[in-house]
Design an enzyme around this catalytic site. Structure first.
Site, mmCIF file in Angstrom:
data_model
loop_
_atom_site.group_PDB
_atom_site.id
_atom_site.type_symbol
_atom_site.label_atom_id
_atom_site.label_comp_id
_atom_site.label_asym_id
_atom_site.label_seq_id
_atom_site.Cartn_x
_atom_site.Cartn_y
_atom_site.Cartn_z
ATOM 1 N N ARG A 195 0.830 -1.188 0.000
ATOM 2 C CA ARG A 195 0.000 0.000 0.000
ATOM 3 C C ARG A 195 0.871 1.246 0.000
ATOM 4 O O ARG A 195 2.041 1.201 0.370
ATOM 5 C CB ARG A 195 -0.906 0.025 1.241
ATOM 6 C CG ARG A 195 -1.766 -1.217 1.416
ATOM 7 C CD ARG A 195 -2.740 -1.383 0.268
ATOM 8 N NE ARG A 195 -3.631 -2.503 0.500
ATOM 9 C CZ ARG A 195 -4.526 -2.938 -0.360
ATOM 10 N NH1 ARG A 195 -4.646 -2.353 -1.538
ATOM 11 N NH2 ARG A 195 -5.300 -3.958 -0.085
ATOM 12 N N THR A 196 0.274 2.376 -0.396
ATOM 13 C CA THR A 196 1.000 3.643 -0.347
ATOM 14 C C THR A 196 1.257 4.028 1.110
ATOM 15 O O THR A 196 0.320 4.125 1.900
ATOM 16 C CB THR A 196 0.192 4.753 -1.028
ATOM 17 O OG1 THR A 196 -0.035 4.373 -2.384
ATOM 18 C CG2 THR A 196 0.944 6.078 -0.995
ATOM 19 N N LEU A 197 2.502 4.209 1.466
ATOM 20 C CA LEU A 197 2.846 4.537 2.841
ATOM 21 C C LEU A 197 2.872 6.033 3.079
ATOM 22 O O LEU A 197 2.744 6.476 4.219
ATOM 23 C CB LEU A 197 4.206 3.925 3.196
ATOM 24 C CG LEU A 197 4.293 2.395 3.095
ATOM 25 C CD1 LEU A 197 5.694 1.926 3.447
ATOM 26 C CD2 LEU A 197 3.270 1.741 4.002
ATOM 27 N N TYR A 198 3.063 6.801 2.031
ATOM 28 C CA TYR A 198 3.122 8.252 2.166
ATOM 29 C C TYR A 198 2.321 8.891 1.041
ATOM 30 O O TYR A 198 2.334 8.402 -0.087
ATOM 31 C CB TYR A 198 4.573 8.748 2.109
ATOM 32 C CG TYR A 198 5.444 8.163 3.182
ATOM 33 C CD1 TYR A 198 5.416 8.677 4.481
ATOM 34 C CD2 TYR A 198 6.278 7.087 2.917
ATOM 35 C CE1 TYR A 198 6.209 8.137 5.484
ATOM 36 C CE2 TYR A 198 7.075 6.531 3.920
ATOM 37 C CZ TYR A 198 7.041 7.065 5.198
ATOM 38 O OH TYR A 198 7.805 6.514 6.200
ATOM 39 N N TYR A 225 1.373 11.525 -1.964
ATOM 40 C CA TYR A 225 2.207 12.090 -3.017
ATOM 41 C C TYR A 225 1.908 13.572 -3.239
ATOM 42 O O TYR A 225 2.747 14.422 -3.009
ATOM 43 C CB TYR A 225 2.023 11.308 -4.320
ATOM 44 C CG TYR A 225 2.847 10.038 -4.354
ATOM 45 C CD1 TYR A 225 4.078 10.019 -4.978
ATOM 46 C CD2 TYR A 225 2.393 8.875 -3.750
ATOM 47 C CE1 TYR A 225 4.848 8.859 -5.010
ATOM 48 C CE2 TYR A 225 3.150 7.711 -3.769
ATOM 49 C CZ TYR A 225 4.376 7.710 -4.398
ATOM 50 O OH TYR A 225 5.142 6.574 -4.418
#
Length: 243
Positions: free
Chosen positions: A20-23, A25
């Protein structure tokens, strides 16, 4: 490759596929909202930051929801678009009943708290802080929801740095009989403070309102700013003995 190595390799590829996207954008900064005499006023700037770079300058983060609600969001822009898709489906389903009733801001706010908390429990949160305001049957509503589902209602709310820098101003100057003009001036003051102190803020802002008659989003405009502080010309003014 033996059986153990093969299972380990398959597990690694499976885990990589489900990352999954951890941060976030592309993100937007603070939203500030207040109740005023006739309804709700909301303000946000138009900036979209790619990391620490102010990449986009025309990102709209204030959106009408149904007949009675207005939504503002800070945080990840694509996640905000996903939330808007959820809300489009919710409003469409509500309209399909054709029973003469429509979802009010309290119901939409409650729905958003469940969505954000549900995604948090899946360890795949939507990276947004949301402000939801509206008017229905003469009753004004204003609340916020964090990315993990923490929520509350108040007469004025803010997200991001606005929670630290704008709300002290609102506590001192807000009152329930604010006119539209005075409410706009108060929001501009908050947004100007944020512009001076938040590196992700820009001076192009947008203001929206919602009343019993419906929502209106006004054309973006630039805040007037002043940078000619005497301290830049002579940094020792008012600080003798410290240099």
């Amino acid at each position: 490759m033996n059986l153990i190595d093969s299972n380990y390799s398959n597990r690694q590829s499976s885990e990589a596929a489900s990352e999954r996207t951890l941060y976030p954008y592309v993100t937007g900064t603070s939203v500030v909202a207040i109740k005023y005499k006739d309804g709700i006023l909301m303000a946000a700037d138009m900036g979209g930051s790619y990391g620490s770079t102010l990449r986009y300058k025309s990102v709209e983060r204030l959106k009408p929801i149904g007949k009675h609600s207005l939504l503002g969001a800070s945080g990840e822009i694509s996640d905000f678009q996903e939330i808007l898709r959820y809300l489009d489906e919710l409003i469409l389903n509500d309209n399909m009943w054709d029973d003469g009733n429509s979802l009010g801001p309290k119901e939409v706010h409650s729905y958003l708290t469940r969505v954000m908390y549900n995604r948090r429990n899946k360890f795949n949160p939507l990276w947004n802080s949301l402000v939801l305001g509206g008017v229905k049957n003469g009753q004004k509503f204003l609340g916020m929801v964090s990315m993990i589902g923490v929520n509350f209602e108040d007469d004025h709310v803010a997200t991001g740095f606005g929670n630290h820098l704008a709300r002290p101003i609102l506590r001192d100057e807000w009152h329930e009989n604010l006119t539209f003009e005075d409410g706009v001036k108060l929001l501009e003051k908050c947004m100007r403070v944020l512009l001076y102190r938040d590196r992700s803020a820009i001076n192009k802002i947008q203001i929206a309102k919602i009343t019993e008659e419906g929502a209106a989003t006004f054309k973006p405009y630039s805040l007037k700013t002043f940078w000619g502080f005497s301290a830049f010309e002579n940094p020792t003014v008012g600080a003798e003995g410290s240099w």
